[in-house]
Design a protein around this motif. Sequence first.
Motif, PDB file in Angstrom:
ATOM      1  N   ILE A  23     -11.472   6.798 -10.634  1.00  0.00           N
ATOM      2  CA  ILE A  23     -11.249   5.398 -10.999  1.00  0.00           C
ATOM      3  C   ILE A  23      -9.752   5.109 -11.137  1.00  0.00           C
ATOM      4  CG2 ILE A  23     -11.582   3.678 -12.824  1.00  0.00           C
ATOM      5  CD1 ILE A  23     -14.317   5.008 -13.355  1.00  0.00           C
ATOM      6  N   TYR A  24      -9.045   6.015 -11.808  1.00  0.00           N
ATOM      7  CA  TYR A  24      -7.608   5.824 -12.005  1.00  0.00           C
ATOM      8  C   TYR A  24      -6.859   5.819 -10.662  1.00  0.00           C
ATOM      9  CZ  TYR A  24      -2.761   6.746 -13.277  1.00  0.00           C
ATOM     10  OH  TYR A  24      -1.396   6.681 -13.377  1.00  0.00           O
ATOM     11  N   TYR A  25      -7.132   6.801  -9.816  1.00  0.00           N
ATOM     12  CA  TYR A  25      -6.435   6.923  -8.539  1.00  0.00           C
ATOM     13  C   TYR A  25      -6.755   5.731  -7.639  1.00  0.00           C
ATOM     14  CZ  TYR A  25      -4.454   9.250  -4.423  1.00  0.00           C
ATOM     15  OH  TYR A  25      -3.689   9.572  -3.331  1.00  0.00           O
ATOM     16  N   SER A  26      -8.023   5.346  -7.605  1.00  0.00           N
ATOM     17  CA  SER A  26      -8.430   4.200  -6.781  1.00  0.00           C
ATOM     18  C   SER A  26      -7.751   2.930  -7.244  1.00  0.00           C
ATOM     19  CB  SER A  26      -9.951   4.032  -6.823  1.00  0.00           C
ATOM     20  OG  SER A  26     -10.604   5.156  -6.261  1.00  0.00           O
ATOM     21  N   ASN A  27      -7.683   2.732  -8.551  1.00  0.00           N
ATOM     22  CA  ASN A  27      -7.029   1.539  -9.090  1.00  0.00           C
ATOM     23  C   ASN A  27      -5.538   1.508  -8.774  1.00  0.00           C
ATOM     24  OD1 ASN A  27      -9.381   0.453 -10.133  1.00  0.00           O
ATOM     25  ND2 ASN A  27      -9.085   1.328 -12.179  1.00  0.00           N
ATOM     26  N   GLN A  28      -4.925   2.675  -8.739  1.00  0.00           N
ATOM     27  CA  GLN A  28      -3.505   2.733  -8.366  1.00  0.00           C
ATOM     28  C   GLN A  28      -3.319   2.340  -6.905  1.00  0.00           C
ATOM     29  OE1 GLN A  28      -2.464   2.859 -11.747  1.00  0.00           O
ATOM     30  NE2 GLN A  28      -0.702   3.586 -10.599  1.00  0.00           N
ATOM     31  N   LEU A  29      -4.215   2.804  -6.034  1.00  0.00           N
ATOM     32  CA  LEU A  29      -4.121   2.473  -4.618  1.00  0.00           C
ATOM     33  C   LEU A  29      -4.316   0.984  -4.371  1.00  0.00           C
ATOM     34  CD1 LEU A  29      -6.093   5.375  -2.872  1.00  0.00           C
ATOM     35  CD2 LEU A  29      -3.626   5.108  -3.075  1.00  0.00           C
ATOM     36  N   LYS A  30      -5.166   0.354  -5.164  1.00  0.00           N
ATOM     37  CA  LYS A  30      -5.458  -1.077  -4.979  1.00  0.00           C
ATOM     38  C   LYS A  30      -4.253  -1.971  -5.234  1.00  0.00           C
ATOM     39  CE  LYS A  30     -10.270  -0.338  -6.324  1.00  0.00           C
ATOM     40  NZ  LYS A  30     -11.275  -0.495  -7.413  1.00  0.00           N
ATOM     41  N   LYS A  31      -3.241  -1.435  -5.903  1.00  0.00           N
ATOM     42  CA  LYS A  31      -2.039  -2.213  -6.215  1.00  0.00           C
ATOM     43  C   LYS A  31      -0.997  -2.131  -5.110  1.00  0.00           C
ATOM     44  CE  LYS A  31      -2.632  -1.188 -11.144  1.00  0.00           C
ATOM     45  NZ  LYS A  31      -2.031  -0.503 -12.339  1.00  0.00           N
ATOM     46  N   ILE A  32      -1.198  -1.199  -4.159  1.00  0.00           N
ATOM     47  CA  ILE A  32      -0.194  -0.917  -3.138  1.00  0.00           C
ATOM     48  C   ILE A  32      -0.545  -1.664  -1.848  1.00  0.00           C
ATOM     49  CG2 ILE A  32       0.964   0.916  -1.862  1.00  0.00           C
ATOM     50  CD1 ILE A  32       0.054   2.854  -4.068  1.00  0.00           C
ATOM     51  N   GLN A  44      -8.235  -8.297  -4.701  1.00  0.00           N
ATOM     52  CA  GLN A  44      -8.130  -9.661  -5.207  1.00  0.00           C
ATOM     53  C   GLN A  44      -9.492 -10.357  -5.196  1.00  0.00           C
ATOM     54  OE1 GLN A  44      -4.901  -9.748  -6.723  1.00  0.00           O
ATOM     55  NE2 GLN A  44      -4.790 -11.792  -5.856  1.00  0.00           N
ATOM     56  N   ILE A  45     -10.227 -10.148  -4.104  1.00  0.00           N
ATOM     57  CA  ILE A  45     -11.560 -10.760  -3.983  1.00  0.00           C
ATOM     58  C   ILE A  45     -12.496 -10.192  -5.023  1.00  0.00           C
ATOM     59  CG2 ILE A  45     -13.580 -10.968  -2.480  1.00  0.00           C
ATOM     60  CD1 ILE A  45     -11.572 -10.886  -0.099  1.00  0.00           C
ATOM     61  N   LYS A  46     -12.518  -8.868  -5.138  1.00  0.00           N
ATOM     62  CA  LYS A  46     -13.454  -8.203  -6.043  1.00  0.00           C
ATOM     63  C   LYS A  46     -13.168  -8.535  -7.509  1.00  0.00           C
ATOM     64  CE  LYS A  46     -16.031  -3.873  -5.945  1.00  0.00           C
ATOM     65  NZ  LYS A  46     -16.478  -3.941  -7.335  1.00  0.00           N
ATOM     66  N   GLU A  47     -11.927  -8.803  -7.841  1.00  0.00           N
ATOM     67  CA  GLU A  47     -11.566  -9.136  -9.211  1.00  0.00           C
ATOM     68  C   GLU A  47     -11.667 -10.629  -9.495  1.00  0.00           C
ATOM     69  OE1 GLU A  47      -7.807  -7.478 -10.281  1.00  0.00           O
ATOM     70  OE2 GLU A  47      -8.613  -5.438 -10.448  1.00  0.00           O
ATOM     71  N   GLY A  48     -12.146 -11.394  -8.510  1.00  0.00           N
ATOM     72  CA  GLY A  48     -12.331 -12.821  -8.727  1.00  0.00           C
ATOM     73  C   GLY A  48     -11.045 -13.608  -8.846  1.00  0.00           C
ATOM     74  N   LYS A  49      -9.995 -13.185  -8.121  1.00  0.00           N
ATOM     75  CA  LYS A  49      -8.688 -13.833  -8.221  1.00  0.00           C
ATOM     76  C   LYS A  49      -8.378 -14.739  -7.033  1.00  0.00           C
ATOM     77  CE  LYS A  49      -6.590 -10.142 -10.993  1.00  0.00           C
ATOM     78  NZ  LYS A  49      -5.510  -9.120 -11.070  1.00  0.00           N
ATOM     79  N   ASP A 183       4.809 -10.912  -7.115  1.00  0.00           N
ATOM     80  CA  ASP A 183       3.555 -10.473  -7.733  1.00  0.00           C
ATOM     81  C   ASP A 183       3.073  -9.131  -7.201  1.00  0.00           C
ATOM     82  OD1 ASP A 183       2.779 -11.188  -5.192  1.00  0.00           O
ATOM     83  OD2 ASP A 183       1.432 -12.806  -5.802  1.00  0.00           O
ATOM     84  N   GLY A 184       3.845  -8.533  -6.281  1.00  0.00           N
ATOM     85  CA  GLY A 184       3.500  -7.228  -5.732  1.00  0.00           C
ATOM     86  C   GLY A 184       2.583  -7.285  -4.525  1.00  0.00           C
ATOM     87  N   LEU A 185       2.164  -8.492  -4.121  1.00  0.00           N
ATOM     88  CA  LEU A 185       1.241  -8.637  -3.002  1.00  0.00           C
ATOM     89  C   LEU A 185       2.000  -8.748  -1.678  1.00  0.00           C
ATOM     90  CD1 LEU A 185      -1.358 -11.155  -4.498  1.00  0.00           C
ATOM     91  CD2 LEU A 185      -1.545  -8.662  -4.346  1.00  0.00           C
TER      92      LEU A 185
END
Length: 312
Positions: A23-32, A44-49, A183-185
């Motif tokens: 979970i931690y590693y996957s969440n880190q990858l999602k930010k890159i 972004q889609i999965k988090e409802g943003k 925003d890092g995107l």
Amino acid sequence: MKQLKWFLIFLFTVFIVAVLLDIYYSNQLKKIALFSGEVQEWNQIKEGKTKTDLAIFGSSRAFIQINPEILEKELNVNSYNFGLNGSKFKMQFYRFNLYLKHNPKPKMVVWNLDTFSFSHIDEVFQPNQYVPFMLWNRDLYTSLKEYKDTNSWDFILPLYRYRYQDYWQDQIARAKKEEVHKDGLFRDEGFKSYDRKWNVNWSKLEKKKSNFDFNVYPLLEELIKRCEKENIKLVFTIAPEYIKGQDYMLNRKEVISRYQQTLDKNNLPLLDYSHDSISCQQKYFYNTTHMNFKGADAFTKQLSQDLKKYIE
């Protein structure tokens, strides 16, 4: 018996640790900004943003050619581009359903169809973009299972899909070199244009047919029914293609005609820009099917004018 008990406790502890690390590693990858920002967009889609009133779907010919900022300015409606790079219709439809699952429904969907939207493929483009979202994700597995190299264990065992760490470290290093916003995107409202020069060698360009997949085509009707059920206005487009290159897709007219028949049956519009003046100007393209940033802006301005009559 006591030894068995402690062995089971050990296995359970290892499993829990593996899940937490996954979970931690996957969440880190999602930010890159991995794979041209696709991982970030899935997140972004999965988090409802990604709440929006006008949603754009399609392949790269949507995501780099339809500018939400221009649509918002011309139509005064909140817009977001969900174009999926290198994709066919099946994974675009998965993204659409994922969006509806985690975000408020849009008022309108603009869906760009390509002559290759329903071409048969054996492997999805950049399959590793889905890796951070795989663990125990049945819907994603259902969408990917028919493609080669899809391994069911990647969806079941924590960390197993990250076994090739040399590959992932290389991808992370590449992604961190990408230019991103504050925003890092990597993308802006899902959109990314490119200042690329024309790069086509006509002597090496081969004529071919779209290997139309009739097994996937019924998903178009599913999309239409879903939008009708959700009371979402649906407009289809075919973005400009450089006029000289259109003849290199031998069954292009046949494919577009099939789209037109389906949409006519359902009383839905198809805005086809194949013969628009933009399609005749090489300066707007960097290859036969993709426009540069000037072409994207010119096309989006034209599209916004044509969409006005469909905006309530």
